[in-house]
Enzyme design. Structure first.
Site, mmCIF file in Angstrom:
data_model
loop_
_atom_site.group_PDB
_atom_site.id
_atom_site.type_symbol
_atom_site.label_atom_id
_atom_site.label_comp_id
_atom_site.label_asym_id
_atom_site.label_seq_id
_atom_site.Cartn_x
_atom_site.Cartn_y
_atom_site.Cartn_z
ATOM 1 N N LYS A 22 -7.530 -9.725 3.252
ATOM 2 C CA LYS A 22 -6.259 -10.407 2.967
ATOM 3 C C LYS A 22 -5.065 -9.497 3.246
ATOM 4 C CE LYS A 22 -4.375 -10.378 -1.302
ATOM 5 N NZ LYS A 22 -2.948 -10.052 -1.340
ATOM 6 N N ASN A 23 -5.132 -8.259 2.720
ATOM 7 C CA ASN A 23 -3.958 -7.389 2.814
ATOM 8 C C ASN A 23 -3.646 -6.978 4.247
ATOM 9 O OD1 ASN A 23 -3.573 -7.609 0.125
ATOM 10 N ND2 ASN A 23 -4.191 -5.528 -0.409
ATOM 11 N N ARG A 96 4.726 -11.374 -2.640
ATOM 12 C CA ARG A 96 5.604 -10.245 -2.315
ATOM 13 C C ARG A 96 5.552 -9.823 -0.859
ATOM 14 N NH1 ARG A 96 7.521 -6.723 -5.626
ATOM 15 N NH2 ARG A 96 7.262 -5.160 -4.017
ATOM 16 N N CYS A 120 6.641 -8.108 -10.695
ATOM 17 C CA CYS A 120 5.440 -8.921 -10.842
ATOM 18 C C CYS A 120 4.661 -8.373 -12.017
ATOM 19 C CB CYS A 120 4.624 -8.951 -9.558
ATOM 20 S SG CYS A 120 3.740 -7.460 -9.229
ATOM 21 N N ARG A 125 7.578 -2.817 -9.057
ATOM 22 C CA ARG A 125 7.340 -2.891 -7.615
ATOM 23 C C ARG A 125 8.618 -3.033 -6.796
ATOM 24 N NH1 ARG A 125 2.007 -6.352 -6.325
ATOM 25 N NH2 ARG A 125 1.832 -4.933 -4.576
ATOM 26 N N PRO A 126 9.421 -1.984 -6.772
ATOM 27 C CA PRO A 126 10.667 -2.040 -5.997
ATOM 28 C C PRO A 126 10.404 -2.054 -4.488
ATOM 29 C CG PRO A 126 10.305 0.165 -6.863
ATOM 30 C CD PRO A 126 9.196 -0.685 -7.414
ATOM 31 N N VAL A 127 11.457 -2.359 -3.708
ATOM 32 C CA VAL A 127 11.334 -2.315 -2.241
ATOM 33 C C VAL A 127 12.319 -1.297 -1.657
ATOM 34 C CG1 VAL A 127 10.342 -4.610 -1.860
ATOM 35 C CG2 VAL A 127 12.831 -4.352 -2.074
ATOM 36 N N ASP A 310 -6.743 -1.521 -6.777
ATOM 37 C CA ASP A 310 -7.186 -2.916 -6.843
ATOM 38 C C ASP A 310 -8.620 -3.048 -7.375
ATOM 39 O OD1 ASP A 310 -4.761 -3.514 -5.801
ATOM 40 O OD2 ASP A 310 -5.467 -4.250 -3.870
ATOM 41 N N ILE A 332 -1.312 4.422 -9.800
ATOM 42 C CA ILE A 332 -0.492 3.789 -8.751
ATOM 43 C C ILE A 332 0.551 2.823 -9.328
ATOM 44 C CG2 ILE A 332 -0.517 2.490 -6.570
ATOM 45 C CD1 ILE A 332 -2.037 5.148 -6.338
ATOM 46 N N ARG A 402 -5.703 -16.578 -4.601
ATOM 47 C CA ARG A 402 -4.812 -15.842 -3.705
ATOM 48 C C ARG A 402 -5.610 -14.859 -2.856
ATOM 49 N NH1 ARG A 402 -0.834 -12.464 -6.384
ATOM 50 N NH2 ARG A 402 -0.720 -11.891 -4.206
HETATM 51 C C1 UD1 Z 1 -0.430 -2.859 -1.391
HETATM 52 C C2 UD1 Z 1 -1.470 -3.921 -1.641
HETATM 53 C C3 UD1 Z 1 -1.930 -3.909 -3.090
HETATM 54 C C4 UD1 Z 1 -2.384 -2.502 -3.490
HETATM 55 C C5 UD1 Z 1 -1.309 -1.467 -3.145
HETATM 56 C C6 UD1 Z 1 -1.750 -0.035 -3.376
HETATM 57 C C7 UD1 Z 1 -0.802 -5.677 -0.096
HETATM 58 C C8 UD1 Z 1 -0.298 -7.050 0.075
HETATM 59 N N1 UD1 Z 1 -0.901 -5.226 -1.350
HETATM 60 O O1 UD1 Z 1 0.698 -3.181 -2.199
HETATM 61 O O2 UD1 Z 1 -3.007 -4.827 -3.228
HETATM 62 O O3 UD1 Z 1 -2.629 -2.480 -4.872
HETATM 63 O O4 UD1 Z 1 -0.952 -1.586 -1.748
HETATM 64 O O5 UD1 Z 1 -2.882 0.236 -2.634
HETATM 65 O O6 UD1 Z 1 -1.139 -5.007 0.860
HETATM 66 N N2 UD1 Z 1 6.876 1.695 -4.356
HETATM 67 C C9 UD1 Z 1 8.201 2.039 -4.586
HETATM 68 N N3 UD1 Z 1 9.160 1.596 -3.695
HETATM 69 C C10 UD1 Z 1 8.838 0.831 -2.606
HETATM 70 C C11 UD1 Z 1 7.490 0.496 -2.381
HETATM 71 C C12 UD1 Z 1 6.522 0.946 -3.284
HETATM 72 O O7 UD1 Z 1 8.516 2.701 -5.557
HETATM 73 O O8 UD1 Z 1 9.750 0.460 -1.834
HETATM 74 C C13 UD1 Z 1 5.850 2.159 -5.323
HETATM 75 C C14 UD1 Z 1 5.131 1.001 -6.013
HETATM 76 O O9 UD1 Z 1 5.856 0.503 -7.109
HETATM 77 C C15 UD1 Z 1 3.816 1.629 -6.398
HETATM 78 C C16 UD1 Z 1 3.559 2.612 -5.251
HETATM 79 O O10 UD1 Z 1 4.815 2.795 -4.604
HETATM 80 O O11 UD1 Z 1 3.934 2.333 -7.601
HETATM 81 C C17 UD1 Z 1 2.546 2.145 -4.231
HETATM 82 O O12 UD1 Z 1 2.880 0.831 -3.818
HETATM 83 P P1 UD1 Z 1 2.573 0.297 -2.353
HETATM 84 O O13 UD1 Z 1 1.578 1.201 -1.702
HETATM 85 O O14 UD1 Z 1 3.847 0.036 -1.649
HETATM 86 O O15 UD1 Z 1 1.869 -1.081 -2.668
HETATM 87 P P2 UD1 Z 1 2.089 -2.463 -1.932
HETATM 88 O O16 UD1 Z 1 2.246 -2.244 -0.455
HETATM 89 O O17 UD1 Z 1 3.127 -3.254 -2.647
#
Ligand code: UD1
Length: 430
Positions: A22-23, A96, A120, A125-127, A310, A332, A402
């Protein structure tokens, strides 16, 4: 709303074919925005999340066609023209990863208006890292009323980007944008998850020039256009891991096929340490357990190749009936223990302090009504239900849908007593 009802105690014997990841699939689907030619993805999972993204992509001008190919489900995505660069809140909120259309839209059309995804259940989970990368690539970013307005009228430009955290989503997003930028982009402290390599392979087959995915430095030499291709989605390592844990929990012998054991080596080591047998095969892995109670083992989640966050909830379910105390550390996400009170309803003995859960194994769990709170938490409740005495009802299974394709069918074929009950009723109405 659907519920899953499990009568615990049946051993699992048989084979489960693992679906496409999926991811990975949802990022590959977003890559279709980068070319006016068709992108054909094979080994596609059919999930609520891929449907959501299909809906969003259609709104942006992508023709999305799902077919049953020779080797399973395929999706053909074709965006002769991008007709809109607007990703509304309704669609991004539901998933997301929809946010990842921002980069491809910017790269192809020079502009995008994409809703911020919001928090969530597993954390804020910031961007910020996604936006930092887009700005480094030369985009002008404004935030208004919950939306990101991004502009790069003269195109994106290659840049050196160093992420403070190895984020999977931000690394993928940067690749999706930088592939069409002018000049070279270097990503330092890139995430190394297998999904990155899958995206690199697909983008390179489309004519991109990317090297290093799977390591912490990725070099992207921008190209002026991409073409279509056919690409097979890698197997879902989280689905593989969840069923490996399910087999260890219920006992019996389950062959997981069409997958890769090396994707979940860290988990397999822990399953083995707990006392189940792990047999690596060419096309997957067999998990075998005959009778004896498992031992408690400690785990700590980490970025790849460490144990995936996960798989933390599924592994915790496994430890609820192990012999001894297991310490489970989540590193994480800050709030990924939502399954703990639900597992407690089944009789598990768990205490949480900060990012650490202590699980004291009990002799047996007892079936109860429980509620799925997020995707990976919900599968942990199913796993616990497989070994609990009596009936376990998992409410709010839309979370499961999902990310797990035909879960009740796959487990049922191995002898699990598991059914989906459709319609209103139960504790899941909200
Ligand atoms: C992806 C996976 C999710 C998995 C995660 C970690 C998808 C759709 N989802 O989520 O299933 O659990 O990887 O392996 O692929 N962070 C920030 N700022 C940002 C982005 C991330 O602070 O802009 C932080 C997050 O809050 C978290 C950490 O970085 O604490 C890792 O997150 P990230 O690797 O980005 O996870 P996702 O890509 O959201």
């Amino acid at each position: 709303m659907d519920r899953i009802v499990i009568t615990g105690g049946a051993r699992l014997n048989g084979e489960i074919a693992i679906s496409g990841a999926k991811n990975s699939a949802i990022k590959l689907m977003a890559a279709s925005l980068l070319t006016d030619q068709p992108l054909r993805l094979t080994n596609m999972p059919r999930l609520a999340d891929t449907r959501f993204l299909g809906m969003l992509l259609r709104r942006l001008g992508v023709e999305v066609t799902e077919i049953e190919g020779e080797d399973g489900p395929e999706t053909i995505l074709h965006a002769p023209e991008v007709t809109s660069s607007f990703a509304p809140y309704d669609l991004v909120r539901q998933m997301r990863a929809s946010f990842n259309v921002l980069g491809p839209l910017l790269a192809r059309t020079g502009q995008a208006k994409v809703s911020l995804p919001g928090g969530c259940s597993i954390g804020a989970r910031p961007v910020d890292l996604h936006l930092m990368a887009m700005e480094a690539l030369g985009a002008h970013i404004d935030l208004h009323e919950g939306y990101v307005y991004a502009q790069a009228p003269r195109g994106l430009k290659g840049a050196e980007i160093t992420f403070p955290i190895a984020s999977v989503g931000a690394t993928e997003h940067t690749m999706l944008a930088a592939v069409l930028a002018k000049g070279t982009t270097v990503i330092h402290n890139a995430a190394r998850e297998p999904e990155l390599e899958d995206l690199e392979q697909c983008l390179n087959a489309m004519g991109g020039k990317i090297e290093g995915a799977g390591t912490s430095t990725i070099v992207i030499t921008g190209v002026s256009r991409l073409s279509g291709t056919t690409h097979a989605v890698i197997p879902d390592r989280i689905e593989t891991g969840a069923y490996a844990v399910a087999a260890a929990m219920a006992g019996g012998e389950v062959r997981l096929t069409r997958t890769r054991a090396d994707f979940i080596q860290a988990l397999l080591d822990k399953i083995e340490a707990a006392g189940a047998e792990v047999i690596i095969m060419n096309d997957g892995v067999t998990i075998k357990r005959n009778g004896a109670r498992l031992n408690a083992v400690d785990i700590e989640t980490d970025t790849y190749p460490g144990l995936a966050t996960d798989l933390q909830a599924p592994f915790m379910a496994l430890m609820t009936t192990a012999n001894g105390e297991s310490v489970i550390r989540e590193t994480i996400f800050e709030n990924r223990f939502m399954h703990v009170p639900e597992l407690a309803r089944l009789g598990a003995d768990i205490t949480v302090q900060g990012g650490e859960a202590r699980v004291r194994g009990v002799e047996r769990l007892e079936g109860a009504q429980v509620m799925a709170t997020d995707l990976r938490a919900s599968v942990s409740l199913v796993i616990a239900g497989l070994a609990a005495q009596g009936e376990t009802t998992v409410n709010r299974v839309y979370h499961l849908d999902r990310g797990f394709e035909r879960l009740e069918e796959k487990l049922g074929a191995c002898g699990a007593q598991i059914v989906r009950v459709s319609g209103p009723g139960g504790a899941d109405e909200d």
